[in-house]
Design a protein around this motif. Structure first.
Motif, short mmCIF file in Angstrom:
data_model
loop_
_atom_site.label_atom_id
_atom_site.label_comp_id
_atom_site.label_asym_id
_atom_site.label_seq_id
_atom_site.Cartn_x
_atom_site.Cartn_y
_atom_site.Cartn_z
N VAL A 185 0.95 -1.16 -0.15
CA VAL A 185 -0.04 0.06 -0.05
C VAL A 185 0.87 1.22 -0.14
CG1 VAL A 185 -1.84 -1.14 1.09
CG2 VAL A 185 -0.07 0.13 2.53
N SER A 186 0.34 2.29 -0.45
CA SER A 186 1.22 3.67 -0.70
C SER A 186 0.99 4.31 0.83
CB SER A 186 0.60 4.50 -1.62
OG SER A 186 -0.97 4.85 -1.30
N ALA A 273 2.32 6.49 8.93
CA ALA A 273 1.91 5.98 7.45
C ALA A 273 3.14 5.61 6.77
CB ALA A 273 1.27 7.25 6.68
N ARG A 274 4.24 6.10 6.89
CA ARG A 274 5.56 5.55 6.30
C ARG A 274 5.80 4.14 6.75
NH1 ARG A 274 9.78 10.12 5.03
NH2 ARG A 274 10.83 8.27 4.00
N MET A 275 5.60 3.99 7.99
CA MET A 275 6.07 2.58 8.65
C MET A 275 5.18 1.48 8.24
SD MET A 275 8.89 3.24 10.50
CE MET A 275 8.88 1.98 11.56
N ALA A 279 6.51 -1.68 5.65
CA ALA A 279 6.34 -2.85 6.07
C ALA A 279 5.40 -3.82 5.01
CB ALA A 279 5.81 -3.27 7.52
N SER A 280 4.66 -3.19 4.62
CA SER A 280 3.54 -3.77 3.43
C SER A 280 4.24 -4.03 2.21
CB SER A 280 2.26 -2.85 3.29
OG SER A 280 2.54 -1.92 2.29
N GLN A 281 5.39 -3.42 2.02
CA GLN A 281 5.74 -3.41 0.52
C GLN A 281 6.58 -4.83 0.54
OE1 GLN A 281 5.49 -1.38 -1.56
NE2 GLN A 281 4.44 -0.19 0.05
N THR A 282 6.91 -5.60 1.52
CA THR A 282 7.42 -6.88 1.70
C THR A 282 6.30 -8.02 2.11
OG1 THR A 282 9.71 -6.08 2.02
CG2 THR A 282 9.22 -8.56 2.42
#
Length: 333
Positions: A185-186, A273-275, A279-282
């Motif tokens: 997610v962005s 939001a960035r954290m 984490a969701s990128q992987t």
């Protein structure tokens, strides 16, 4: 057991929060807790004896509105919160932890570890560190690693200090609790996957963070952070709608009544939001999963005072309540 708040402070922000409770000698159950310190057994309200907080989070898009309605209705089904034991609010499948995410904390570490031969003043080294932190926020990525659900304990439970832990330390942290599955997610959409927020004290044994036998492989988070009870969690999950700005909350940790950490989440290098997005990128984040967002300055290593038998830690975050845990030395068998 439930720790009664002072009359000068509210239990939490908003009309209700979620908790996992139990009566003496009874099973744990999911509860809706209201600001007047009353609890409603959600198994009865939802007609499901197998219901859990994680089960509620798995249907958060529809459940949240129903819980809001329940919070506004009184009734004899509600009982005083003081009648119950308060457990960790949720059993996550995954725990995502993070380090080096508070600007002042990392600057202090940078200044404290002066390189041999560096004769610059503290002001010069601090200015350099601040520049590095600003560049990191713009160009780098968060530092996230995996914790174990088995390390989680309740917000008022004793914390057993293992006999092998030479330098146990505290780390108060804001925790985002996932409500909707999140994968790749962005940053812009990340917070829509957060159901609410809670508190964690992410204890660390500083003596075992780095592998002495194989320094080339770096950190050993399994041993240093995942002893049973090393992650006091809760007391509540406060819905995200009740938290005006997760990036402007005050974290305070007191050791035996003395303030050791006192900082705003505004000091985070990477915001919530960035954290969550990172984490969701992987990984695929699942309902009930926890994203810990790092700890501010004021750890025991900074003060030269680590945890020991009998210490009492009081941790609080604006609008999320407070936890109190007592340290107990492990009894050798």
């Amino acid at each position: 057991m439930f720790v009664k708040p002072s009359s000068a402070s509210a239990l939490f922000a908003g009309p209700f929060a979620l908790a996992t409770l139990s009566a003496p000698d009874g099973p744990v159950f999911p509860a809706l807790v209201t600001a007047d310190a009353m609890a409603l057994d959600l198994r009865t309200a939802f007609g499901d004896d197998s219901l859990s907080i994680r089960g509620l989070l798995e249907t958060w898009d529809t459940t949240a509105a129903r819980l809001t309605a329940l919070a506004g209705v009184g009734g004899p089904e509600r009982r005083p919160l003081a009648d119950f034991r308060v457990h960790a609010p949720v059993e996550p499948r995954q725990v995502f932890q993070s380090g080096a995410n508070y600007r002042q904390h990392v600057i202090d570490l940078h200044v404290a570890h002066r390189a041999p031969g560096d004769e610059r003043s503290e002001e010069e080294r601090r200015a350099e560190a601040a520049e590095i932190m600003d560049r990191r926020a713009d160009e780098d990525l968060p530092y996230v690693f995996i914790g174990l659900p088995s390390a989680i304990t309740g917000p008022y439970d004793d914390v057993v200090l293992p006999s092998w832990a030479e330098k146990p330390d505290w780390e108060l942290e804001l925790v985002a609790v996932i409500g909707r599955p999140a994968h790749q997610v962005s940053v812009e959409e990340a917070l829509s996957h957060v159901a609410g927020y809670t508190i964690a004290n992410d204890l660390t044994d500083r003596a075992t963070v780095f592998r002495r036998d194989m320094p080339q492989i770096g950190t050993d988070w399994l041993r240093s952070k995942n002893a049973p009870g090393f992650t006091p969690l809760g007391p509540w999950i406060v819905p995200a709608e009740s938290v005006a700005d997760p990036d402007d909350l005050r974290l305070v940790l007191k050791l035996n009544g003395e303030t050791m950490q006192d900082e705003s989440t505004e000091d985070m290098i990477f915001d919530v939001a960035r954290m969550v997005s990172y984490a969701s990128q992987t990984a695929r984040l699942l309902p009930g999963d926890l994203v810990l967002t790092g700890s501010p300055a004021g750890n025991g290593m900074h003060w030269g005072r680590l945890l020991r038998d009998g210490d009492v830690m009081d941790g609080s975050i604006t609008g999320l309540g407070a936890q109190r845990t007592r340290c107990v030395a492990e009894v050798s068998s």
